[in-house]
Design an enzyme around this catalytic site. Structure first.
Site, PDB file in Angstrom:
ATOM      1  N   CYS A  92      -4.431  -4.149   0.138  1.00  0.00           N
ATOM      2  CA  CYS A  92      -3.508  -3.307   0.088  1.00  0.00           C
ATOM      3  C   CYS A  92      -4.395  -2.322  -1.020  1.00  0.00           C
ATOM      4  O   CYS A  92      -4.711  -2.635  -1.922  1.00  0.00           O
ATOM      5  CB  CYS A  92      -2.661  -3.258  -0.532  1.00  0.00           C
ATOM      6  SG  CYS A  92      -1.862  -5.242  -0.092  1.00  0.00           S
ATOM      7  N   CYS A 114      -3.083   4.527  -3.781  1.00  0.00           N
ATOM      8  CA  CYS A 114      -2.938   4.246  -2.623  1.00  0.00           C
ATOM      9  C   CYS A 114      -4.296   5.015  -2.025  1.00  0.00           C
ATOM     10  O   CYS A 114      -4.213   6.734  -1.654  1.00  0.00           O
ATOM     11  CB  CYS A 114      -2.605   4.325  -0.837  1.00  0.00           C
ATOM     12  SG  CYS A 114      -2.716   3.968   0.694  1.00  0.00           S
ATOM     13  N   CYS A 155      -4.392  -7.418  10.051  1.00  0.00           N
ATOM     14  CA  CYS A 155      -3.349  -6.659   9.354  1.00  0.00           C
ATOM     15  C   CYS A 155      -4.269  -5.877  10.122  1.00  0.00           C
ATOM     16  O   CYS A 155      -5.217  -5.127   9.945  1.00  0.00           O
ATOM     17  CB  CYS A 155      -4.030  -6.336   8.018  1.00  0.00           C
ATOM     18  SG  CYS A 155      -3.346  -5.009   6.981  1.00  0.00           S
ATOM     19  N   CYS A 174       0.885   8.264  -0.590  1.00  0.00           N
ATOM     20  CA  CYS A 174       1.366   7.688  -2.081  1.00  0.00           C
ATOM     21  C   CYS A 174       0.257   8.056  -3.161  1.00  0.00           C
ATOM     22  O   CYS A 174      -1.055   7.426  -2.931  1.00  0.00           O
ATOM     23  CB  CYS A 174       0.932   6.779  -2.013  1.00  0.00           C
ATOM     24  SG  CYS A 174       3.015   5.890  -0.567  1.00  0.00           S
ATOM     25  N   CYS A 200      -3.936   8.969   6.681  1.00  0.00           N
ATOM     26  CA  CYS A 200      -2.179   8.658   6.422  1.00  0.00           C
ATOM     27  C   CYS A 200      -1.897  10.700   5.656  1.00  0.00           C
ATOM     28  O   CYS A 200      -2.807  10.433   5.128  1.00  0.00           O
ATOM     29  CB  CYS A 200      -2.545   7.560   5.876  1.00  0.00           C
ATOM     30  SG  CYS A 200      -0.491   7.258   5.412  1.00  0.00           S
ATOM     31  N   GLU A 231      -9.675   0.867  10.693  1.00  0.00           N
ATOM     32  CA  GLU A 231      -9.977  -1.048   9.928  1.00  0.00           C
ATOM     33  C   GLU A 231      -8.870  -1.831   9.923  1.00  0.00           C
ATOM     34  O   GLU A 231      -8.049  -1.299  10.178  1.00  0.00           O
ATOM     35  CB  GLU A 231      -9.494  -0.451   8.275  1.00  0.00           C
ATOM     36  CG  GLU A 231     -10.701   0.132   7.714  1.00  0.00           C
ATOM     37  CD  GLU A 231     -11.416   0.072   6.106  1.00  0.00           C
ATOM     38  OE1 GLU A 231     -10.461  -0.305   5.517  1.00  0.00           O
ATOM     39  OE2 GLU A 231     -12.341   0.434   6.239  1.00  0.00           O
TER      40      GLU A 231
HETATM   41  N1  SAH Z   1       2.183   3.143   5.118  1.00  0.00           N
HETATM   42  C1  SAH Z   1       2.591   1.715   5.245  1.00  0.00           C
HETATM   43  C2  SAH Z   1       2.432   0.860   5.336  1.00  0.00           C
HETATM   44  C3  SAH Z   1       0.955   0.480   4.536  1.00  0.00           C
HETATM   45  S1  SAH Z   1       1.389  -0.741   4.337  1.00  0.00           S
HETATM   46  C4  SAH Z   1       3.238   1.371   3.558  1.00  0.00           C
HETATM   47  O1  SAH Z   1       3.887   2.365   3.258  1.00  0.00           O
HETATM   48  O2  SAH Z   1       4.125   0.906   3.449  1.00  0.00           O
HETATM   49  C5  SAH Z   1       0.700  -1.128   2.228  1.00  0.00           C
HETATM   50  C6  SAH Z   1       0.562  -1.892   1.022  1.00  0.00           C
HETATM   51  O3  SAH Z   1       0.321  -2.001   0.088  1.00  0.00           O
HETATM   52  C7  SAH Z   1       2.072  -0.771   0.724  1.00  0.00           C
HETATM   53  O4  SAH Z   1       3.389  -2.127   0.642  1.00  0.00           O
HETATM   54  C8  SAH Z   1       1.862  -0.467  -0.383  1.00  0.00           C
HETATM   55  O5  SAH Z   1       2.702   0.229  -1.379  1.00  0.00           O
HETATM   56  C9  SAH Z   1       0.675  -1.127  -0.985  1.00  0.00           C
HETATM   57  N2  SAH Z   1      -0.264   0.228  -1.304  1.00  0.00           N
HETATM   58  C10 SAH Z   1      -0.822   0.585  -1.564  1.00  0.00           C
HETATM   59  N3  SAH Z   1      -2.197   1.297  -2.313  1.00  0.00           N
HETATM   60  C11 SAH Z   1      -2.076   0.118  -3.218  1.00  0.00           C
HETATM   61  C12 SAH Z   1      -3.221  -0.483  -3.997  1.00  0.00           C
HETATM   62  N4  SAH Z   1      -4.221   0.177  -4.626  1.00  0.00           N
HETATM   63  N5  SAH Z   1      -2.608  -1.528  -4.909  1.00  0.00           N
HETATM   64  C13 SAH Z   1      -2.325  -2.113  -4.638  1.00  0.00           C
HETATM   65  N6  SAH Z   1      -1.021  -1.963  -2.887  1.00  0.00           N
HETATM   66  C14 SAH Z   1      -0.870  -0.545  -2.789  1.00  0.00           C
END
Ligand code: SAH
Length: 374
Positions: free
Chosen positions: A361, A145, A131, A142, A138, A96
């Site tokens: 995000c 996510c 983006c 986390c 991944c 995406e």
């Molecule tokens: N893997 C990298 C790049 C992804 S950035 C990283 O972790 O930084 C995606 C951003 O969205 C990250 O800062 C992550 O913490 C945030 N994120 C992930 N899941 C989310 C969610 N459900 N709601 C809001 N932000 C989220």
């Protein structure tokens, strides 16, 4: 067919194109012509490279070389102007890529509002952010996510990373540097677990596509050795670190990668990162209701990052099926922000973009059960 899959041109750097051109017995200036066609004109097929002689174009194709621009499989348009693209790779995988007109992902409080129906109304934006994904799925896991639920399928090649940007620019009919386009490597995947392809893509995007490195940001979940590597690069995006917790116990629970590189190591890397003039680091912090968003967490966070030249981006959780956390109510978000502000930390609340189309995000998991735009 098999041979064609092996020889995409997109992703090749100028010296690689130079050897290719030599192999074909062509004069060396053809390498620059190919480079321009691929990254600056963003052609879709070798036949379109009108600067090259017909017979050279034909022999490229005959020998299985092709441009390798990924196709746009589906497209979803949000009421806030955000567009989520499902981009198809040659092997049938897809990732995406998100287009966000006007604004950089939504730092509320900066006075800007999303241009509603920007796409429908024509060019109503004066800047846009793309983006970009770095992996299919991944590996980092986390807990908040949605991309994590896919697991890791594979790394993207440099050509596929650049190709996402080219495909979206072509679809939006815009060309940097004239159009003000920002890039964030914040899509699917962990860029620092695919470091070589990521940094190769960055160089091609700067030198070929024409997007200045100062308009690029890469976000990492905290792969500490690669933070040092990035600091040593001559050409590099700005750095964002997904912190998401104010102490190790909490961070390990939310981001298991913290077992490998804990906060002490991560914050040391942040302190050591060689910032340029007026450059700041970004710390991202996803707020999870009654998990990491208490006043105490805000105070602990301010203490943790004290002395780092950084700003904090707060992101209220974007919810999704399979995620066991809640989005905090606005007063809790503002309380958290206020405590940081009072402690002297620059802090912004990111306005969610494209939540209605699963483009925000943490929501990128190739959702297709909503009606695509025609
Ligand atoms: N893997 C990298 C790049 C992804 S950035 C990283 O972790 O930084 C995606 C951003 O969205 C990250 O800062 C992550 O913490 C945030 N994120 C992930 N899941 C989310 C969610 N459900 N709601 C809001 N932000 C989220």
């Amino acid at each position: 067919m098999d041979q064609a899959i092996q020889n995409p041109l997109l992703g090749l750097q100028l010296p690689e194109l130079a050897s290719l051109v030599e192999e074909f017995g062509q004069p060396s200036y053809r390498a620059r012509q190919l480079f321009e066609a691929l990254y600056s004109q963003r052609v879709e097929s070798a036949e379109q490279i009108s600067t090259l002689p017909q017979d050279f174009r034909r022999s490229l194709t005959e020998r299985g070389f092709y441009v390798g621009l990924p196709g746009i499989e589906k497209r979803f348009v949000s009421s806030d102007g955000t567009v989520r693209y499902l981009v198809a790779c040659a092997d049938g995988q897809s990732v995406e890529t998100v287009w966000m007109p006007e604004g950089d992902g939504g730092e509320a409080g900066d006075g800007t509002e999303a241009g509603n129906q920007a796409e429908l109304a024509g060019r109503t934006w004066d800047r846009a952010t793309i983006c970009v994904s770095s992996q299919v799925g991944c590996a980092v896991d986390c807990q908040f996510c949605l991309t994590a639920l896919l697991g890791i399928k594979r790394n993207l090649t440099a050509g596929e990373i650049v190709g996402q940007v080219c495909a979206v620019l072509n679809h939006q009919k815009v060309s940097p540097p004239h159009a003000r386009v920002n890039l964030v490597f914040m899509g699917m995947g962990e860029p620092f677990l695919n470091y070589d392809n990521f940094i190769k893509a960055v160089r091609l995007l700067v030198e070929g596509v024409g997007i200045p490195e100062s308009r690029m940001t890469v976000s990492t979940a905290g792969i500490v050795p690669r933070i040092y590597d990035l600091g040593a690069e001559a050409v590099r995006p700005k750095l964002a670190i997904s912190l998401n917790a104010s102490n190790d116990t909490l961070r390990t629970r939310l981001m298991p990668i913290n077992r490998k590189w804990n906060l002490e190591k991560l914050i040391s890397a942040a302190r050591d990162f060689p910032l340029r003039n007026r450059e700041k680091l970004t710390f991202e912090y996803v707020l999870l209701d009654e998990v990491n968003d208490a006043a105490e967490n805000a105070r602990e966070l301010a203490e943790l990052i004290r002395g780092v030249r950084a700003k904090v981006n707060l992101i209220a959780l974007n919810p999704g099926t399979g995620i066991d956390f809640r989005t905090p109510a606005q007063p809790r978000v503002l309380q958290f922000q206020n405590i940081l502000m009072t402690a002297g930390v620059p802090v912004f609340v990111r306005r969610p973009r494209g939540r209605d189309i699963y483009a925000a995000c943490g929501q990128l998991k190739r959702t297709v059960e909503i009606t695509p735009a025609s």
